[in-house]
Design a protein around this motif. Structure first.
Motif, PDB file in Angstrom:
ATOM      1  N   SER A 190       0.854  -1.186   0.000  1.00 16.53           N
ATOM      2  CA  SER A 190       0.000   0.000   0.000  1.00 16.53           C
ATOM      3  C   SER A 190       0.888   1.234   0.000  1.00 16.53           C
ATOM      4  CB  SER A 190      -0.911   0.015   1.235  1.00 16.53           C
ATOM      5  OG  SER A 190      -0.146   0.155   2.424  1.00 16.53           O
ATOM      6  N   HIS A 234      -4.807  -7.941  -4.598  1.00 19.73           N
ATOM      7  CA  HIS A 234      -4.132  -7.080  -5.561  1.00 19.73           C
ATOM      8  C   HIS A 234      -4.179  -7.740  -6.935  1.00 19.73           C
ATOM      9  CE1 HIS A 234      -2.416  -4.599  -2.323  1.00 19.73           C
ATOM     10  NE2 HIS A 234      -2.208  -5.737  -1.689  1.00 19.73           N
ATOM     11  N   LEU A 244      -0.107  -0.488  -8.785  1.00 22.61           N
ATOM     12  CA  LEU A 244      -0.901   0.133  -7.733  1.00 22.61           C
ATOM     13  C   LEU A 244      -0.976   1.619  -8.050  1.00 22.61           C
ATOM     14  CD1 LEU A 244      -2.269  -0.072  -4.889  1.00 22.61           C
ATOM     15  CD2 LEU A 244      -0.020   0.457  -3.927  1.00 22.61           C
ATOM     16  N   SER A 364      -6.290   5.436  -0.687  1.00 25.60           N
ATOM     17  CA  SER A 364      -5.333   4.433  -1.134  1.00 25.60           C
ATOM     18  C   SER A 364      -5.884   3.033  -0.902  1.00 25.60           C
ATOM     19  CB  SER A 364      -3.993   4.596  -0.405  1.00 25.60           C
ATOM     20  OG  SER A 364      -4.176   4.545   0.993  1.00 25.60           O
ATOM     21  N   THR A 365      -5.380   2.086  -1.687  1.00 24.53           N
ATOM     22  CA  THR A 365      -5.796   0.697  -1.568  1.00 24.53           C
ATOM     23  C   THR A 365      -4.987   0.012  -0.477  1.00 24.53           C
ATOM     24  OG1 THR A 365      -6.295   0.653  -3.941  1.00 24.53           O
ATOM     25  CG2 THR A 365      -6.124  -1.465  -2.816  1.00 24.53           C
TER      26      THR A 365
END
Length: 486
Positions: A190, A234, A244, A364-365
């Motif tokens: 991340s 992911h 990402l 954010s992921t």
């Protein structure tokens, strides 16, 4: 000769030559497996914005691939019996057998021909690529190990002490990371608060270095492979690589990751930068690796939890590529979760006996396992995750609090009492539920379902500032009561 390898190579060459601006387009030559390609009269290798480009005539005349040019859409399709590659003039997106792949430079029209970036394939199809600046020549090899697509134009790292491992010639199944017990696993990545976090299981010693033209920070993780959990949370393509996306950080354009080598098995993560940056590297005992791009502070910050402070980890559910539920008016759950968590954080920062940490502070992921690891690594006192509820059966209303482990019951009861009072919505009670973030955390942990996003009344309040401020105050009151802090 591996014609398929060279077909892919013709797409991806743009990154292999960051110094390609030194090449003279009129005199550059191409060698394939040691033999110079005899180009037709007037056909030349070109330099476009410091990227080596090649005319599509070379693809058909010298390599024997079928090339179709569609004038209306300005698209080039290159194919053989196995692979089809489609590129569009002016577009940085190529289609390989229907799958989208990004390029850093677009195909261009030049006179009566179309030029395509020469590099976009070498990283995927196993060809060596060398640029001889003195002789102004491109050397292609269809045999031997492939140099890294994220390295500089000479095929070697800018750091001469760093070895370039080879890339596996066949895809590696991410659910089969290697001999059990022999490899550490990469469970998630991340990017938040201007730092990259890599969650690992096992003993990992990262090798971090910088590359220029373009600017990158490379993180090699030797003796590692992607875990099955990573593949769930992911994107991993058939070549065990992915990206990402990063927004809101002017210094970073993209995060890329790939299973870079199988001898030894090595995962590589690359931070694409918009300008040169310094960094610091820290590794935590619980398997977290941090690459921090923030400048060092003039006055050292005391460690989290020092002086007897209680550590509270706030988790804004979902985020980034995982938006959560849609509200009845089309709003995203991730936006509500973050807005509420930030208000709780702001209030807790005024408490002198509490240190507060956010699992994410922007859009954010972040994987579920990463959230738990942050709290566990900090040895936090409590973990509080904030969400909006949803239902496919009608449009119920109300507030509920969820927990998994018995030791979290008291925390759930305490916060829920204040939360229900603050929302003014129907009290749906405290419930046990098997949730990853409340199960995998090692401290009392709760997940707050503030209201139902698919209920018009709940949703209209949940996205109002007054409601969020009131709920944030209620959550803080519950936290303070449970931790017995003044």
């Amino acid at each position: 000769m591996k014609r398929l390898g060279f077909l892919m190579f013709l797409l991806v060459f743009l990154l292999a030559f960051p110094k390609a601006g030194d090449a003279a387009s009129a005199s550059a030559k191409i060698f394939l497996d040691g033999q110079q390609l005899n180009l037709s009269s007037g056909v030349q290798v070109a330099n476009v914005d410091n990227n080596i480009m090649i005319p599509i005539r070379v693809v058909s005349e010298n390599l024997g691939f079928k090339v179709d040019w569609e004038k209306a859409s300005q698209s080039v399709t290159v194919q053989n019996s196995i692979t089809t590659v489609k590129m569009v003039v002016g577009s940085k997106t190529a289609h390989i057998d229907g799958s989208q792949v990004s390029m850093n430079i677009t195909p261009v029209l030049s006179g009566q021909t179309t030029l395509v970036p020469l590099r976009f394939v070498s990283s995927q199809m196993g060809m060596d690529v060398k640029w001889d600046n003195q002789n102004k020549a491109v050397y292609l090899s269809s045999s031997g190990s492939m140099t890294d697509p994220w390295i500089d134009g000479n095929g070697t790292p800018n750091d001469p002490d760093t070895e370039v491992p080879s890339t596996p010639t066949e895809p590696v199944n991410p659910s089969l990371p290697g001999t059990p017990g022999s490899l550490a696993s990469i469970d998630g990545i991340s990017f938040s608060e201007n730092r990259l976090m890599i969650a690992t299981s096992g003993n990992v010693k990262p090798n971090v270095f910088k590359l220029s033209s373009p600017e990158r920070i490379v993180v090699d993780l030797p003796n590692t492979a992607f875990s099955e959990v990573f593949g769930y949370e992911h994107t991993l393509n058939t070549k065990n690589s992915g990206e990402l996306s990063v927004t809101g950080y002017p210094d970073v354009s993209l995060i890329r990751y790939a299973l870079f080598s199988d001898s030894p098995s090595t995962v590589r993560v690359v931070i694409n930068l918009n300008n040169a940056m310094d960094y610091t590297v820290t590794t935590e005992n619980d398997g977290l690796v941090f690459i921090n791009l923030n400048p060092p502070e003039a006055v050292p910050t005391p460690p989290v939890g020092s002086n007897g402070k209680k550590i509270v980890v706030l988790d804004a559910g979902h985020g980034g590529s995982d938006p959560g539920s849609n509200s009845v008016t089309g709003k995203k759950e991730k936006a509500f979760n973050l807005a509420l968590a930030q208000k709780v954080e702001k209030l807790l920062k005024n408490e002198k006996n509490i240190d507060v940490i956010m699992t994410r502070s922007d859009d954010s992921t972040l994987g579920l396992k990463d959230r738990s690891k942050i709290a566990n690594n900090l040895n936090a006192d409590i973990f509080v995750s904030m969400h909006g509820n949803n239902s496919t059966a009608g449009s119920p209303t109300g507030t509920e609090t969820l927990y998994t482990r018995a030791e979290s019951s008291k925390l759930a009861q305490t916060i829920h009492k204040h939360l229900v009072k603050a929302t003014g919505l129907k009290d749906r009670g405290v419930k046990t539920q098997n949730l990853s973030v409340t199960r995998e955390t090692k401290m009392p942990a709760v997940l707050l379902e503030v209201g139902f996003l698919n209920n018009k009344n709940d949703e209209s309040q949940m996205f109002s500032e007054d409601f969020q401020n009131r709920v944030a105050e209620g959550i803080v009151s519950g936290i303070k009561e449970y931790l017995n802090v003044q």
